[in-house]
Design a protein around this motif. Structure first.
Motif, short mmCIF file in Angstrom:
data_model
loop_
_atom_site.label_atom_id
_atom_site.label_comp_id
_atom_site.label_asym_id
_atom_site.label_seq_id
_atom_site.Cartn_x
_atom_site.Cartn_y
_atom_site.Cartn_z
N ILE A 112 -13.40 -17.61 10.22
CA ILE A 112 -13.70 -16.86 8.99
C ILE A 112 -13.73 -17.80 7.80
O ILE A 112 -14.60 -17.68 6.91
CB ILE A 112 -12.65 -15.74 8.79
CG1 ILE A 112 -12.91 -14.60 9.78
CG2 ILE A 112 -12.67 -15.23 7.36
CD1 ILE A 112 -11.82 -13.55 9.81
N ASN A 113 -12.81 -18.76 7.74
CA ASN A 113 -12.78 -19.69 6.61
C ASN A 113 -14.05 -20.53 6.55
O ASN A 113 -14.60 -20.81 5.48
CB ASN A 113 -11.55 -20.59 6.71
CG ASN A 113 -11.23 -21.27 5.39
OD1 ASN A 113 -11.39 -20.69 4.32
ND2 ASN A 113 -10.76 -22.51 5.46
N CYS A 115 -16.91 -19.49 7.70
CA CYS A 115 -17.93 -18.54 7.25
C CYS A 115 -17.90 -18.41 5.73
O CYS A 115 -18.95 -18.41 5.07
CB CYS A 115 -17.71 -17.17 7.88
SG CYS A 115 -18.04 -17.07 9.65
N ASN A 116 -16.70 -18.29 5.17
CA ASN A 116 -16.57 -18.18 3.71
C ASN A 116 -17.17 -19.39 3.00
O ASN A 116 -17.85 -19.26 1.98
CB ASN A 116 -15.10 -18.03 3.32
CG ASN A 116 -14.52 -16.69 3.72
OD1 ASN A 116 -15.25 -15.73 3.96
ND2 ASN A 116 -13.20 -16.61 3.78
N ASP A 117 -16.90 -20.57 3.55
CA ASP A 117 -17.44 -21.79 2.96
C ASP A 117 -18.96 -21.81 3.04
O ASP A 117 -19.65 -22.17 2.08
CB ASP A 117 -16.85 -23.00 3.67
CG ASP A 117 -17.33 -24.31 3.06
OD1 ASP A 117 -16.79 -24.70 2.02
OD2 ASP A 117 -18.27 -24.91 3.62
N ALA A 120 -20.53 -19.32 0.53
CA ALA A 120 -20.47 -19.83 -0.84
C ALA A 120 -21.53 -20.90 -1.07
O ALA A 120 -22.21 -20.92 -2.11
CB ALA A 120 -19.07 -20.39 -1.12
N GLY A 144 -22.46 -13.44 7.11
CA GLY A 144 -21.63 -12.40 6.50
C GLY A 144 -21.28 -11.31 7.48
O GLY A 144 -20.13 -10.82 7.50
N ARG A 147 -18.80 -12.64 10.06
CA ARG A 147 -17.46 -12.62 9.47
C ARG A 147 -16.88 -11.20 9.49
O ARG A 147 -15.70 -11.01 9.82
CB ARG A 147 -17.51 -13.14 8.04
CG ARG A 147 -16.16 -13.18 7.34
CD ARG A 147 -16.28 -13.56 5.88
NE ARG A 147 -16.95 -12.53 5.09
CZ ARG A 147 -17.22 -12.64 3.80
NH1 ARG A 147 -16.93 -13.76 3.14
NH2 ARG A 147 -17.82 -11.65 3.15
N TYR A 151 -13.42 -9.71 11.14
CA TYR A 151 -12.44 -8.94 10.37
C TYR A 151 -12.18 -7.58 11.01
O TYR A 151 -11.05 -7.09 11.03
CB TYR A 151 -12.90 -8.77 8.93
CG TYR A 151 -12.36 -9.83 7.99
CD1 TYR A 151 -10.99 -10.07 7.90
CD2 TYR A 151 -13.22 -10.59 7.20
CE1 TYR A 151 -10.49 -11.04 7.04
CE2 TYR A 151 -12.73 -11.57 6.34
CZ TYR A 151 -11.36 -11.79 6.26
OH TYR A 151 -10.85 -12.76 5.42
N THR A 165 -12.39 -13.61 1.10
CA THR A 165 -13.82 -13.91 1.19
C THR A 165 -14.19 -15.24 0.53
O THR A 165 -15.36 -15.61 0.52
CB THR A 165 -14.65 -12.78 0.55
OG1 THR A 165 -14.23 -12.60 -0.80
CG2 THR A 165 -14.46 -11.49 1.32
N ASP A 166 -13.21 -15.93 -0.03
CA ASP A 166 -13.43 -17.26 -0.60
C ASP A 166 -12.82 -18.31 0.32
O ASP A 166 -11.77 -18.07 0.92
CB ASP A 166 -12.80 -17.38 -1.99
CG ASP A 166 -13.45 -16.47 -3.01
OD1 ASP A 166 -14.69 -16.34 -2.96
OD2 ASP A 166 -12.73 -15.88 -3.84
N PRO A 167 -13.44 -19.49 0.44
CA PRO A 167 -12.85 -20.54 1.28
C PRO A 167 -11.54 -21.02 0.69
O PRO A 167 -11.38 -21.09 -0.53
CB PRO A 167 -13.92 -21.64 1.27
CG PRO A 167 -14.73 -21.39 0.04
CD PRO A 167 -14.72 -19.92 -0.19
#
Length: 570
Positions: A112-113, A115-117, A120, A144, A147, A151, A165-167
């Motif tokens: 997930i991390n 994905c967040n990166d 962004a 998205g 991810r 979740y 949702t932010d890295p």
């Protein structure tokens, strides 16, 4: 290649370069989550973005065994063996301790991390005009929604979780509740739906490869069918699932119906008529060529799981498939399931009895989706065949190749039937799980309150000068060549739902759906049948002759707090 690129970036780009030859790219996917915040310099072109996407999928494949174990061993269809360790036994008996490695949520959050990166940085690329609108939204939608899928799994198994949702620099920081407060499952569903609603609807279509020609997984081993790669998450079916969990049954039915009516638009194709009527329709074209009917000496239904190359009959069934071979990392299922390898888990006695107790259309006993299809007996040991069909212990290095099927047409039909039933379309739901729309709908066209039904419950299975799109549908039990089940008119909605859950077990055992399916029904019936989940799981131990564990599990699951795993960092 830029010497400043992170290891993550380099590995993603190497994958893009090796896709054509499919040379061994195992190390490509050995992604380190610590690299996630060091990639700003590598997002310079569409090829960089694609390398990141494929690298994320490579890391995602590493969740395969965890996903199946959490969803099946905690359910009623999979059981432990004498080789199982304490932690696997804890999953089965719902006595998981905080140190259980299978209950560690970090593997999900690491992906997930990343994905967040990626999300962004895709946005930055879009702002800099390095990605045009279609290129950006296709990639943003894919990662998205992937991810969001992870979740949803975390919510199913842990209940209360941090939604980020932010890295972040270190995923271990998520253990600090003061910095990352947790939300409950229902709140999580709201957040996930709100996020997916921000994606323009035209980018929810599955035809990723056509809109993004650089992001294609077409190879001789893993071909694209009708311009659609099965490698990437199936978007509309997931959005159907998300809304099914939330109780938005009309919205869920709409997403499912759209997915069910996927078809080739290439009218010049010689396969067009077959594609039109059989893609995701659980159909039979009566030619003997494109059918998965469980007939004949060799059961073709098993091809769904054993044919690695997606020929037409299995391609119509598979919707989201990831490869498990030397190119994409190891296949964890051989050691889990094969009686010739680790043999850590096995079919439960209850799951085998489910198939043994079915009546076939010819009056004989035993569902052919069971023995030598979903499971087999290997040297006296029941073994899950869905993951071991191609494995030969005499040539282990060349036969460990496999596939991880995350979604298929039968799943789609059963989920749609669940949603339709809760919208009063009981006859439609029954037709889809029994002998199909042409056979079970009296008018061959779906009706409601005496008139032709409206979207998303409108189905035309008529035959004539112009055939309805659904005239080849043969139903889930029709394809299995089983007799139809009947429904109690005095308790129609609940009894139909029960029959759907029973069919889930026969059709989709061991594939990673079971705990989620049982939990979803249990949450729905908290007031009317609070012991539903406890009794379903307890039945596994009853069938195995283990009355003490059956009683203990029932008592434990009578408390909703015990439906979820402890959310603890290892």
């Amino acid at each position: 290649m830029n010497k400043n690129l992170s290891g993550f970036a380099k590995k993603g780009l190497v994958l893009v370069l090796c896709m054509g030859s499919m040379l061994s790219c195992k190390k490509t996917f050995d992604i380190q989550p610590e690299d996630a915040l060091q990639q700003s310099q590598m997002y310079q072109s569409i090829y960089d973005a694609d390398g990141v996407i494929l690298g994320i999928y490579g890391q995602f494949v590493g969740l395969a065994d965890k996903y199946v174990l959490l969803n099946e061993l905690r359910g009623d269809l999979l059981d432990v063996t004498l080789n199982s360790d304490t932690y696997l036994k804890q999953l089965s008996t719902h006595t998981v301790t905080p140190d259980n490695p299978y209950a560690d949520p970090r593997p999900f959050y690491k992906v997930i991390n990343n994905c967040n990166d990626a999300l962004a940085n895709f946005t930055v690329m879009h702002q800099k005009k390095l990605l045009a609108d279609p290129e950006y939204y296709q990639r943003y939608a894919d990662i998205g929604i992937l991810r969001s899928w992870m979740y949803l799994q975390l919510g199913i198994h842990y209940g209360n979780i941090p939604y980020v949702t932010d890295p972040i620099a270190n995923v271990n920081d998520l253990a600090d509740v003061s910095k990352f407060p947790r939300i409950n499952f229902d709140q999580l569903l709201d957040q996930l739906i709100a996020f997916t609603n921000t994606i323009p609807k035209q980018y929810l279509d599955q035809n990723t490869s056509a809109a993004s020609p650089t992001l294609i997984m077409a190879t001789s081993t893993y071909p694209i069918r009708d311009g659609v790669s099965k490698f990437f998450i199936h978007r509309r079916s997931f959005l159907g699932d998300l809304n099914l969990w939330k109780g938005n049954y009309l919205i869920a039915s709409s997403y499912y119906k759209d997915a069910m009516e996927t078809a080739s638009t290439n009218v010049s194709s010689s396969d067009f008529s077959i594609s039109l009527y059989d893609t995701y329709r659980v159909g039979n074209d009566n030619s003997g060529r494109n059918t998965l009917l469980t007939t004949g000496t060799v059961n073709p239904w098993q091809n769904i799981f054993s044919n690695i190359i997606g020929e037409s009959e299995t391609s119509f069934e598979r919707m989201w498939v990831l490869p498990l071979d030397q190119n994409y990392g190891t296949n964890p299922f051989i050691n889990l399931f094969s009686a010739s390898a680790g043999y850590l888990v096995k079919p439960s006695a209850l799951s085998i009895a489910n198939w043994d107790n079915q009546l076939r259309a010819d009056g004989s006993i035993g569902d052919r989706r069971g023995p030598n299809a979903s499971y087999k007996i290997n040297n006296g040991k029941p073994e899950v065949l869905k993951y071991t069909a191609t494995y030969n212990p005499l040539t282990p290095l060349t036969t460990k190749t496999g596939i991880w099927i995350l979604y298929r047409a039968a799943t789609l039909h059963l989920r749609y039937a669940e949603a339709a039933n809760l919208q009063g379309r009981n006859q439609l739901a029954g037709a889809l799980i029994n002998q199909g729309l042409y056979t079970d709908l009296p008018t061959k066209i779906s009706t409601y309150n005496g008139v032709n039904d409206t979207y998303p419950f409108n189905f035309d299975a008529s035959k004539g000068t112009v055939n309805g799109n659904w005239y080849r549908n043969i139903g889930i039990r029709g394809r299995a060549v089983d007799q139809s089940v009947t429904f109690d008119p005095a308790n129609l909605v609940t009894d139909t739902e029960n029959k759907i859950v029973n069919e889930d077990a026969l059709e989709m055992a061991y594939e990673g759906y079971r705990w989620a399916d049982l939990l979803r029904i249990a949450l729905r019936r908290q007031t009317t049948d609070p012991n539903y989940l406890a009794n379903k799981i307890g039945a596994k131990f009853d069938a195995a002759g283990n009355s003490s564990d059956a009683a203990a599990v029932r008592a434990r699951l009578a408390d909703k707090a015990n439906w979820y795993l402890p959310f603890k960092w290892q």
